[in-house]
Scaffold this motif. Structure first.
Motif, PDB file in Angstrom:
ATOM      1  N   GLY A  11       0.814  -1.213   0.000  1.00  0.00           N
ATOM      2  CA  GLY A  11       0.000   0.000   0.000  1.00  0.00           C
ATOM      3  C   GLY A  11       0.845   1.260   0.000  1.00  0.00           C
ATOM      4  O   GLY A  11       0.584   2.203  -0.765  1.00  0.00           O
ATOM      5  N   LEU A  12       1.896   1.273   0.833  1.00  0.00           N
ATOM      6  CA  LEU A  12       2.782   2.438   0.860  1.00  0.00           C
ATOM      7  C   LEU A  12       3.547   2.574  -0.448  1.00  0.00           C
ATOM      8  O   LEU A  12       3.758   3.697  -0.943  1.00  0.00           O
ATOM      9  N   GLY A  13       3.966   1.432  -1.017  1.00  0.00           N
ATOM     10  CA  GLY A  13       4.657   1.488  -2.300  1.00  0.00           C
ATOM     11  C   GLY A  13       3.779   2.062  -3.394  1.00  0.00           C
ATOM     12  O   GLY A  13       4.207   2.926  -4.180  1.00  0.00           O
ATOM     13  N   ALA A  14       2.528   1.584  -3.455  1.00  0.00           N
ATOM     14  CA  ALA A  14       1.592   2.122  -4.445  1.00  0.00           C
ATOM     15  C   ALA A  14       1.315   3.603  -4.197  1.00  0.00           C
ATOM     16  O   ALA A  14       1.204   4.404  -5.135  1.00  0.00           O
ATOM     17  N   PHE A  15       1.227   3.966  -2.895  1.00  0.00           N
ATOM     18  CA  PHE A  15       0.970   5.370  -2.559  1.00  0.00           C
ATOM     19  C   PHE A  15       2.118   6.252  -3.036  1.00  0.00           C
ATOM     20  O   PHE A  15       1.903   7.299  -3.670  1.00  0.00           O
ATOM     21  N   ALA A 218       5.574  19.507   1.277  1.00  0.00           N
ATOM     22  CA  ALA A 218       4.402  19.735   2.121  1.00  0.00           C
ATOM     23  C   ALA A 218       3.203  18.945   1.615  1.00  0.00           C
ATOM     24  O   ALA A 218       2.454  18.339   2.391  1.00  0.00           O
ATOM     25  N   SER A 219       3.025  18.916   0.298  1.00  0.00           N
ATOM     26  CA  SER A 219       1.901  18.173  -0.273  1.00  0.00           C
ATOM     27  C   SER A 219       2.071  16.682  -0.044  1.00  0.00           C
ATOM     28  O   SER A 219       1.114  15.974   0.311  1.00  0.00           O
ATOM     29  N   GLY A 220       3.299  16.172  -0.242  1.00  0.00           N
ATOM     30  CA  GLY A 220       3.548  14.751  -0.015  1.00  0.00           C
ATOM     31  C   GLY A 220       3.354  14.361   1.434  1.00  0.00           C
ATOM     32  O   GLY A 220       2.757  13.318   1.736  1.00  0.00           O
ATOM     33  N   PHE A 221       3.842  15.204   2.348  1.00  0.00           N
ATOM     34  CA  PHE A 221       3.664  14.914   3.772  1.00  0.00           C
ATOM     35  C   PHE A 221       2.187  14.930   4.143  1.00  0.00           C
ATOM     36  O   PHE A 221       1.715  14.068   4.887  1.00  0.00           O
ATOM     37  N   SER A 222       1.447  15.910   3.596  1.00  0.00           N
ATOM     38  CA  SER A 222       0.013  15.985   3.890  1.00  0.00           C
ATOM     39  C   SER A 222      -0.719  14.766   3.334  1.00  0.00           C
ATOM     40  O   SER A 222      -1.596  14.202   3.998  1.00  0.00           O
ATOM     41  N   ALA A 223      -0.344  14.349   2.114  1.00  0.00           N
ATOM     42  CA  ALA A 223      -0.986  13.174   1.522  1.00  0.00           C
ATOM     43  C   ALA A 223      -0.656  11.915   2.319  1.00  0.00           C
ATOM     44  O   ALA A 223      -1.526  11.062   2.550  1.00  0.00           O
ATOM     45  N   LEU A 224       0.609  11.787   2.761  1.00  0.00           N
ATOM     46  CA  LEU A 224       0.990  10.625   3.568  1.00  0.00           C
ATOM     47  C   LEU A 224       0.247  10.631   4.898  1.00  0.00           C
ATOM     48  O   LEU A 224      -0.223   9.583   5.368  1.00  0.00           O
ATOM     49  N   PHE A 225       0.137  11.817   5.508  1.00  0.00           N
ATOM     50  CA  PHE A 225      -0.604  11.921   6.762  1.00  0.00           C
ATOM     51  C   PHE A 225      -2.056  11.504   6.559  1.00  0.00           C
ATOM     52  O   PHE A 225      -2.630  10.778   7.376  1.00  0.00           O
ATOM     53  N   PHE A 227      -3.194   9.491   4.211  1.00  0.00           N
ATOM     54  CA  PHE A 227      -3.240   8.049   3.940  1.00  0.00           C
ATOM     55  C   PHE A 227      -3.157   7.258   5.240  1.00  0.00           C
ATOM     56  O   PHE A 227      -3.944   6.337   5.479  1.00  0.00           O
ATOM     57  N   VAL A 228      -2.191   7.623   6.117  1.00  0.00           N
ATOM     58  CA  VAL A 228      -2.048   6.926   7.396  1.00  0.00           C
ATOM     59  C   VAL A 228      -3.269   7.168   8.271  1.00  0.00           C
ATOM     60  O   VAL A 228      -3.752   6.260   8.967  1.00  0.00           O
ATOM     61  N   PHE A 229      -3.801   8.399   8.238  1.00  0.00           N
ATOM     62  CA  PHE A 229      -4.982   8.722   9.040  1.00  0.00           C
ATOM     63  C   PHE A 229      -6.167   7.857   8.627  1.00  0.00           C
ATOM     64  O   PHE A 229      -6.886   7.316   9.477  1.00  0.00           O
ATOM     65  N   LEU A 230      -6.384   7.725   7.317  1.00  0.00           N
ATOM     66  CA  LEU A 230      -7.492   6.896   6.843  1.00  0.00           C
ATOM     67  C   LEU A 230      -7.287   5.435   7.220  1.00  0.00           C
ATOM     68  O   LEU A 230      -8.243   4.734   7.582  1.00  0.00           O
ATOM     69  N   MET A 231      -6.034   4.962   7.145  1.00  0.00           N
ATOM     70  CA  MET A 231      -5.756   3.572   7.521  1.00  0.00           C
ATOM     71  C   MET A 231      -6.034   3.356   9.007  1.00  0.00           C
ATOM     72  O   MET A 231      -6.673   2.368   9.396  1.00  0.00           O
ATOM     73  N   ILE A 232      -5.563   4.301   9.834  1.00  0.00           N
ATOM     74  CA  ILE A 232      -5.790   4.176  11.273  1.00  0.00           C
ATOM     75  C   ILE A 232      -7.275   4.273  11.589  1.00  0.00           C
ATOM     76  O   ILE A 232      -7.793   3.547  12.444  1.00  0.00           O
TER      77      ILE A 232
END
Length: 516
Positions: A11-15, A218-225, A227-232
């Motif tokens: 999932g992280l790789g695809a992200f 900033a955009s990548g960090f926000s998108a990663l946050f 993604f992790v937020f939705l997973m959690i």
């Protein structure tokens, strides 16, 4: 755990792959806009200055300049509209770009340049040289013009700054020298008085800049946050479901269960374990309720007989009659003691299981011991034991000897109550499994009641069981003993003797059972 790690890694790789592709597209699109904006900001001041000072066009030394009519086909409606609004329009093409500015309602000034911007830089060099020629050592006007064009003009006081003799030669011949590199754009000018000036242009355009990189980070960090937020959030929502079911069970809704958590193997295992625990708790509560009801029923009869016997002692006409009543009371007390022992044994096996100390034990010896014990108490019956071929090679098995002895003893004792003349105990052992069959030549058990006989306090014939001294817990204890050994107890019909056939099957090696 490995599957969960692979799923998260995938999932992280695809992200990150999607983020990389998106970032490349954003950079590509933003660079198109930035590129246009960069050259527009550079060329616009000079083009507007020339459109307002048309007298300079007659002395222009740049071949890239041209004056065209506004109705030429290369000027589309959008370009014409922007020109009439007083804007400088930059038309970027594959190999070069053109800058346009309106001179009057019919004419347009055009400047053509390659993508290095050389013609644009030469336009400013010419404008500054022209200003130097008319300033006569008064550089204030030239400085104002340079500031207007966003250029930096300095007098060269040391000739070493010119870097090489070739630069001097070019200055003497052409009057200027232009150096374009990836780091800066610098021109050297020679005035009419022979002085040399250094003209610095704005920094060259670069595809990557700190603002762009910061925006992407900033955009990548926000998108990663996100993604992790939705997973959690997904995991938390499913865990809240488990918590809600636990609260329902606490309130007494014992049939509440967690629905399957699709998409997560770990949560699926947690849900299955929770549901298994809830099933076990519900069954224990049911067994407890049934045991309370059954125990109260089972204890009532011997207690009533004891009470009756005590009352009869007072009215005994002779010592012999009194001894008979006391003997009956003693038998009832013995029956109560055996019943309590059965109840405690079953409760210990049912509610979580005892602490079993598995040891390597000779199974054939246990079977023979049970046969000898039952044979001595039932001399009128033919109780025999048989061993299959090869069983002696695998007679050692990991069991709790006391409980396995108890289970076989319960089956053989039960068979002796209903057998007419013969009880047979057969033993089968191989490398993985142990099996003990107990058969009798009694009336047998109807097939539709094979499962119910393992129910606690179950009696197929209450009067017959009462007379035989049973309590309805023996077979339940057998099944639970086999359960804690990783095996099962079965009931069938004996093909050889025609009566009931009970079978006990469990793994010979308990380590195998734990691994499974």
């Amino acid at each position: 755990m490995n599957k969960l790690l692979v799923r998260i890694s995938a999932g992280l790789g695809a992200f990150f792959l999607a983020l990389g592709v998106l970032s490349a597209c954003v950079i590509s699109l933003s660079n198109v806009v930035r590129y246009q904006h960069y050259w527009s900001d550079i060329v616009a001041p000079g083009m507007k200055y020339l459109s307002n000072n048309q007298s300079l066009l007659g002395s222009a030394r740049i071949n890239s300049f041209s004056v065209i009519a506004q109705d030429q086909e290369r000027l589309n409606d959008v370009t014409l509209a922007r020109l009439r609004m007083g804007q400088v329009v930059l038309d970027d093409q594959d190999r070069l770009f053109r800058a346009y500015v309106e001179i009057d309602t019919n004419l347009v000034l055009e400047l053509e340049s390659d993508h290095s911007g050389r013609s644009i830089y030469e336009m400013y060099i010419w404008l500054v040289q022209d200003a130097l020629a008319h300033s006569q050592d008064d550089l204030s006007q030239v400085d104002l013009l340079s500031a207007r064009f966003n250029l930096l003009l300095n007098r060269v006081s040391v000739l070493d700054e010119l870097q090489s003799q070739w630069v001097l030669d070019t200055l003497a011949e052409d009057g200027h020298y232009l150096a374009i590199s990836d780091d800066d754009v610098v021109a050297f000018l020679r005035s009419a008085s022979g002085e040399v000036f250094r003209l610095e242009f704005p920094e060259p355009y670069t595809a990557l800049s700190w603002p762009v990189l910061f925006l992407l980070f900033a955009s990548g960090f926000s998108a990663l946050f996100g993604f992790v937020f939705l997973m959690i959030q997904s995991y938390e929502r499913k865990l809240r479901n488990v918590e809600a079911v636990a609260d329902r069970i606490t309130r007494g809704e014992l049939d509440a269960r967690v629905k399957g958590s699709s998409g997560s193997e770990a949560l699926e295992r947690l849900s299955n374990a929770f549901n298994h625990m809830a099933d076990h708790i519900q069954r224990l509560m049911f067994v407890q309720k049934e045991m309370i009801h059954a125990v109260s029923h089972e204890l009532r009869t011997p207690v009533a007989r004891i009470r009756f016997g005590v009352q009869m002692i007072e009215d005994c006409p002779s010592p012999e009659a009194m001894r008979k009543q006391i003997s009956g009371i003693d038998s009832d007390i013995q029956e109560l003691d055996e019943l309590i022992d059965e109840i405690l044994t079953y409760a210990r096996l049912e509610q979580g299981g005892p602490i079993l100390a598995f040891q390597v034990t000779d199974l054939l010896q246990i079977v023979q011991q049970v046969v000898d014990e039952q044979g001595s108490t039932k001399p009128d019956l033919n109780i025999v034991s048989e061993y299959s071929k090869g069983s002696e090679d695998f007679r050692d098995t990991e069991v709790e000897a006391r409980y396995i002895h108890r289970s076989i003893q319960n089956l053989v004792g039960n068979a002796t109550r209903y057998a007419q003349s013969k009880v047979k105990v057969s033993c089968f052992c191989d490398q993985d499994t142990c099996r003990v069959d107990v058969e009798d030549d009694g009336p047998g058990i109807p097939e539709d009641q094979w499962e119910s006989v393992f129910t606690p306090f179950s009696r197929l014939d209450d009067s017959r069981t009462r007379s035989s001294g049973g309590y309805g817990l023996g077979l339940s204890i057998v099944r639970r003993i086999l359960y804690w050994h990783g095996g099962q107890a079965f009931l069938g019909r004996s093909d050889e003797l025609g009566g009931a056939k009970f079978s006990l099957v469990w793994p010979r090696n308990q380590q195998v059972a734990e691994d499974v």
